[in-house]
Design a protein around this motif. Structure first.
Motif: not given
Ligand code: SF4
Ligand code: SF4
Lengths: 374, 107
Positions: A115-128
């Motif tokens: 969902q993104a290039a780093d864990a923080g943003l990716s997990d935020h966008i995925a909601g999981t």
């Protein structure tokens, strides 16, 4: 003459541990319409019938296809039939053993979203929380010798990371990265204000893509899926309605594209009631927009109609309320202002430095509430 | 980069698969998200790409089979086109299997 299909997208389930706000699944995915999933033997029959019709490419998608415990059986059947199979997955909790079993069964290609290039943003966008699983799965994929596509859906909140996304795919040894600007269907249409990028963001990202393409040559293929609201002409959606492509939903409905189910003025046949051949060749839904006899002006007399087929029927329905008009994304469409307004609203909000609208996560409770409203 | 001379050994890339398409009576090369439809010559060439034959040997085999002359250019162009798409890879010429290669001296 009715053309022969090449592609089948098998949406094996709409269950998914992730909750991406841009998900293209139907808003009412958790409602009664999609409740009863096809059984293993039913999918195998669909694959056989599809192959006999001319299908060669099979996408195994969802929702999250890994939630089907019979995935290995389905892959093995596809392989025996000579279908080229791609697993389209979020890779949530995907173990190396499971991936090895899928390889053994004959899976050809793996596409894993991030969902993104780093864990923080990716997990935020995925909601999981899922970024760690994805990175682990990328490595398993390479270790097992699969060709790998990294897929990222782009929107307002992650477009600034395009360069980091490409570097990530490069470091993983992927064959291909698909930078797919959000197409506004399903949940993405529902969350359009929150996801709509600005022109400046798109221009900056496109510059990065060109620069990185020049740097990487054919080491990593960078696919850039156009942001069609910002284009002058529509995309040749699905290569034309009922021309090469079909989607089978978890419950067995057959659609000319994975967003078509939203068109309430069409009735879609089900593989539980009809042979796939009949649905493809004879059913009303597949014939309604096949060829160009259905086209109104300005498409009817437009030289581009053999290039873009009048654009997307689902978009015409969603934006203009009529699946039978020119795609409103087209600058020649009398409804183009509806698209311009959505784009302009995002620009205004950005210029005023307003935070983008909140999105609704794609989740079963929200979906059931929407389904209940009808 | 390997320049594909006649001695290199072409091979279908791992991501691609040759498949008979009975419905359209042809062969195709399938790969993630796409396919290349093959005519009879294209099929014949790719079926000879077994990872042991060099380009020169493939040309030789086609000459014998079809009695065609002057096809080197066509075969090379066809394979280069697929190589540019990453669907064919070139390996350096295989070392002769006999006599056995002595272990390499330290460089
Ligand atoms: S887009 Fe996200 S929520 Fe939708 S199916 Fe894919 S991983 Fe699941
Ligand atoms: S008028 Fe119709 S055919 Fe012409 S460019 Fe627009 S959508 Fe395509």
């Amino acid at each position: 003459m009715v053309p022969k299909p090449l592609w089948l997208l098998a949406e094996l389930t709409y269950r998914c541990p992730l909750q991406c706000p841009y998900c293209s699944n139907p808003l009412d995915f958790a409602g009664a319409r999609f409740k009863r999933e096809l059984a293993t033997e039913e999918w195998c029959r669909v694959f056989r019938e599809a192959r006999a019709l001319g299908v060669l490419q099979l996408g195994l998608s969802g929702g999250e296809p890994l939630l089907r415990p019979d995935l290995e059986t389905l892959v093995a059947t596809a392989h025996e039939l000579g279908l080229y199979s791609s697993l389209i997955t979020s890779a949530y909790r995907l173990s190396k053993d499971r991936l090895a079993a899928l390889k053994q069964a004959g899976l050809d290609h793996v596409q894993i979203s991030v969902q993104a290039a780093d864990a923080g943003l990716s997990d935020h966008i995925a909601g999981t929380a899922s970024y760690r699983d994805k990175i682990a799965a990328y490595h398993y994929t390479r270790e097992l010798g699969f060709p790998l596509t990294v897929n990222v859906v782009l929107h307002r909140t992650n477009l600034h990371q395009v360069e980091a996304m490409i570097r990530l795919a490069e470091s993983l040894g992927a064959e291909r990265i698909e930078l797919a600007n959000t197409q506004f269907y399903g949940w993405a249409f529902h969350n359009r204000d929150a996801l709509m990028p600005t022109k400046a963001q798109l221009d900056a990202a496109w510059e990065v893509v060109q620069r990185e393409r020049a740097r990487l040559g054919n080491k990593l293929e960078i696919v850039w899926v156009l942001p069609d609201y910002h284009e002058q002409y529509p995309k040749p959606c699905m290569g034309g309605w009922g021309r090469a492509y079909m989607t089978v939903t978890p419950g067995g409905e057959v659609w000319p594209c994975h967003a078509a189910g939203r068109i309430t003025t069409l009735e879609f046949a089900n593989v539980r009631d009809h042979p796939l051949e009949w649905i493809w060749s004879e059913s009303e839904a597949f014939n309604r927009f096949r060829g160009d006899a259905w086209m109104p002006e300005p498409c009817r007399s437009c030289p581009r109609k053999t290039v873009d087929f009048g654009g997307c029927r689902c978009q015409a329905f969603l934006v203009a309320g009529d699946a039978g008009v020119t795609d409103p994304v087209c600058s020649l469409s009398p409804q183009r202002r509806l698209v311009d307004e959505a784009v302009a609203a995002a620009e205004r909000a950005a210029a005023a430095a307003e935070a983008p609208a909140e999105w609704a996560y794609r989740a079963a409770p929200a979906s059931r509430a929407i389904a209940a409203k009808g | 980069m390997n320049r594909p001379g006649p001695a290199v050994v072409p091979r279908i890339a791992p991501k691609a698969r040759l498949q008979r398409d009975e419905v359209r009576d042809r062969e195709v090369l399938l790969y993630p998200e796409g396919l290349v439809a093959l005519n009879e010559t294209g099929s014949a060439i790719l079926n000879l790409c077994d990872g042991t034959r060099s380009v020169a040997e493939i040309v030789q085999a086609l000459k014998q089979r079809y009695g065609a002359e002057g096809i080197e250019g066509d075969v090379t162009a066809f394979l280069d086109g697929l190589a540019a798409k990453g669907l064919v890879t070139y390996a350096p010429p295989a070392p002769p299997s006999y006599p056995p290669t002595p272990s390499a001296p330290p460089r």
